[in-house]
Design an enzyme around this catalytic site. Structure first.
Site, short mmCIF file in Angstrom:
data_model
loop_
_atom_site.label_atom_id
_atom_site.label_comp_id
_atom_site.label_asym_id
_atom_site.label_seq_id
_atom_site.Cartn_x
_atom_site.Cartn_y
_atom_site.Cartn_z
N ASP A 1 0.82 -1.21 0.00
CA ASP A 1 0.00 0.00 0.00
C ASP A 1 0.86 1.26 0.00
OD1 ASP A 1 -2.75 1.27 0.46
OD2 ASP A 1 -1.54 2.14 2.07
N GLU B 1 0.63 -1.32 -5.12
CA GLU B 1 -0.51 -0.40 -5.16
C GLU B 1 0.06 0.97 -5.54
OE1 GLU B 1 -3.24 2.68 -3.85
OE2 GLU B 1 -1.47 2.21 -2.66
#
Length: 633
Positions: free
Chosen positions: A282, A324
């Site tokens: 992330d 991501e």
């Protein structure tokens, strides 16, 4: 070319104590993996940290410890994956993403729903943030307070281990979010930094006054201009300004400190031993900070990801990394590896551009911008894969490049504004029922929240809504790579009308497209049956292996997207009508690819094509074709 890495003799000696209790064949296996992945590890650290050899030795010792502690079942999984390195690239793969509580209450509930997922064809389950977040606002779980504890309302780490084991039994791999850029201000590292421990203060970027933050902010974009303007927050206990890219309670960690790298390697290894097979990295684009830049996509990000992946390959080679990174096409390919890092960084990356262009085509009924933009993507390493999707948990930001827009006679700013108007329902005749998220008054950017079904017109009863939904699924399934469904999209779930009833979510309309899963699942629209047909057709098409690139072709009709997959078995043509009218596909386009139009098969309908007297195959409104020669039927 980088200079050759020094031999890993000393690191192997350093991990000998951890390996002492392992059987001889296991020790030999681990040592062979260290020899194999050592160059990638050292190359990733060299030039980033002042003592790459010492840092590498530390993480190899951690890998040895994790390798010895790894369960036999996971060692067997490592062996299978090593023998089938393309397992995640195959057309049999289908992903599903959900919040555990909204899908089934808790982790035990998710385990009980494994048969539902398996019946749908799911082989990869991404559970949204389920590690312990901070108390109070937590950015939907992305403000992690403890990477080694599961949210109490969802279960325990033992429950996560049991869930992973259950899902493996159904052929489903678990994907978990690993938040890399920041931790919650309640994380132990932040707490100890506040207490004055210099070791942990050095885990963060802390400045005594505004001079340096102001210099950085000259180039830093605001991620949440409504929620959290600026990129630095004053903290009284630190007596300084701490870097907070996303929210004041999310402190950016200093990856320039090798201790931080070693901490995250330990976290990856521990979670992998709980059964996690895929890590969604992330906010990976933000890891490295450099004055005078936007502090995104810096080369050190790719080097450190390569190094972390190399350590994982030593201890738990079944593990994959998924980047991501919602960035521009030329930046995105680096997250899968380019140049010296080719095929050495992440295994998977989100194809955000495909999602954006899908919705752009639906609104404009025109494929020319999508064709131009999707052609700009550089080729990715053949051992990696895109993750394709029509919707996800997040809002949609209109990543329309001004140059791509100009190439087809559009103004980029005006088109982005049109899309925001269209999908918020403000444009006359719009079928969409979305919500504006994070309106940036300075730039005019307006992102959009909304479920696939509501954005496609199902909420307002548009007669073509189901066809649009199935076309969206057909495009993401037919692009190649690893397609991922957002929870409820298989049923045509519309926006949650009570999304703001929970005070914790009242100011974040992204929760509109995160409704709770109805049990038993119920679908009167035909979406579920149509999707199942697409999944079954995809599984039988080797042309959709991720190692084969998708090539957008010049359109014959502005309403039909044409995508070629040039497989060794022969070409496959995907044709996608993005309009509510019948549109032609000239038969000569198939002949130009070396296909006999009269003998071609559409694998979605499992039937030969019909060529009209006018020499065209006519696509019904919002229809898709997956066409090959009949020898591959």
């Amino acid at each position: 070319m980088p200079p050759p890495a020094p031999r890993p003799a000393a690191p192997l000696d350093a991990c000998a104590p951890a390996l002492a209790s392992a059987p001889a064949h296991r020790r030999e296996l681990f040592e062979a993996r260290v020899e194999r992945w050592w160059p990638d590890l050292y190359d990733g650290l060299d030039g980033v940290y002042p003592d790459p050899f010492g840092t590498a030795s530390r993480v190899i010792a951690a890998a040895a410890r994790a390798f010895v502690e790894r369960e036999d079942d996971l060692h067997r999984l490592d062996l299978r994956r090593s023998l089938e390195p393309d397992w995640f690239q195959r057309p049999t793969m289908l992903g599903y993403a959900a919040y555990a509580d909204r899908f089934a209450g808790d982790l035990a509930g998710v385990a009980a729903r494994a048969p539902y997922l398996a019946e749908l064809g799911v082989t990869y389950l991404h559970l949204m943030p389920l590690l312990e977040p901070r108390e109070g606002p937590n950015d939907g779980g992305y403000a992690v307070a403890d990477y080694r504890t599961v949210r109490a309302d969802l279960g325990t780490m033992a429950d996560l281990r049991d869930l992973a084991r259950t899902l493996r039994g159904h052929g489903i791999s678990v994907c978990l979010d690993l938040v890399l850029n920041h931790v919650a201000d309640q994380h132990e590292w932040a707490v100890r930094a506040r207490r004055g421990e210099q070791r942990y203060r050095d885990y963060f970027y802390v400045f005594p006054d505004r001079e340096t933050p102001d210099r950085y902010e000259e180039n830093l974009p605001e991620v949440f201009p409504d929620f959290a303007p600026g990129s630095f927050t004053w903290d009284d206990d630190l007596d300084g300004w701490v870097w907070t890219t996303f929210n004041a309670y999310q402190w950016d960690v200093a990856w320039s400190n090798p201790d931080v790298f070693c901490e995250y390697v330990d976290i990856v290894l521990d979670l992998a031993n709980e059964g996690v097979e895929v890590f969604r990295l992330d906010a990976i684009a933000f890891l490295w900070k450099r004055m005078g830049t936007a502090c995104q996509n810096q080369p050190e990000v790719h080097a450190l990801t390569q190094a972390m992946r190399a350590v994982a390959k030593m201890a738990c080679p079944a593990v994959l990394f998924k980047a991501e990174a919602i960035v521009g096409p030329q930046d995105l390919v680096h997250y899968l590896g380019k140049g010296r890092h080719h095929a050495k960084v992440s295994d998977l990356a989100y194809h955000n551009g495909l999602m954006v262009q899908l919705w752009s085509m639906f609104a404009s009924r025109d494929v020319r911008l999508a064709t131009a933009a999707l052609r700009q993507l550089p080729a990715i390493p053949a051992s990696t894969s895109w993750v394709t999707y029509a919707r996800c948990h997040d809002d949609i930001g209109w990543a329309i490049d001004d140059g791509d827009a100009r190439a087809v006679g559009l103004d980029g700013h005006a088109h982005r504004s049109f899309l925001s108007d269209f999908y918020s329902g403000a444009f006359p005749g719009s079928f969409a029922r979305g919500l504006v998220f994070q309106h940036n008054e300075q730039t005019g950017d307006r992102r959009i929240s909304g479920s696939l079904a509501s954005l496609a017109g199902l909420e307002c009863g548009d007669p073509h809504a189901v066809d649009r939904i199935l076309l969206a699924h057909a495009l993401t399934l037919g692009w190649g790579g690893l397609p991922v469904l957002w929870m409820g999209d298989e049923l045509g779930l519309t926006n949650d009308p009570g999304w703001d009833h929970d005070p914790a979510h009242a100011d974040d309309n992204r929760w509109a497209h995160r409704p709770r899963m109805p049990w038993p699942p119920h679908d009167e629209t035909g979406v579920h049956a149509g999707l199942r047909n697409l999944v079954q057709a995809r599984r039988a098409l080797p042309h959709l292996h991720a190692s084969v690139g998708a090539q957008p072709l010049d359109p014959s009709d502005s309403g039909v997207l044409l995508v070629l997959r040039d497989h060794p078995l022969g070409p496959m043509l995907g044709a996608y009508n993005v309009t509510e009218h019948h549109r032609p596909l000239p038969a000569y386009r198939l002949a130009d690819l070396g296909l006999d139009p009269a003998a071609c098969v559409d694998h979605i309908r499992r039937a030969r094509l019909t060529v009209g007297d006018d020499g065209a195959i006519w696509l019904p409104p919002y229809a898709a074709l997956w066409v090959t020669g009949d020898e591959h039927a």
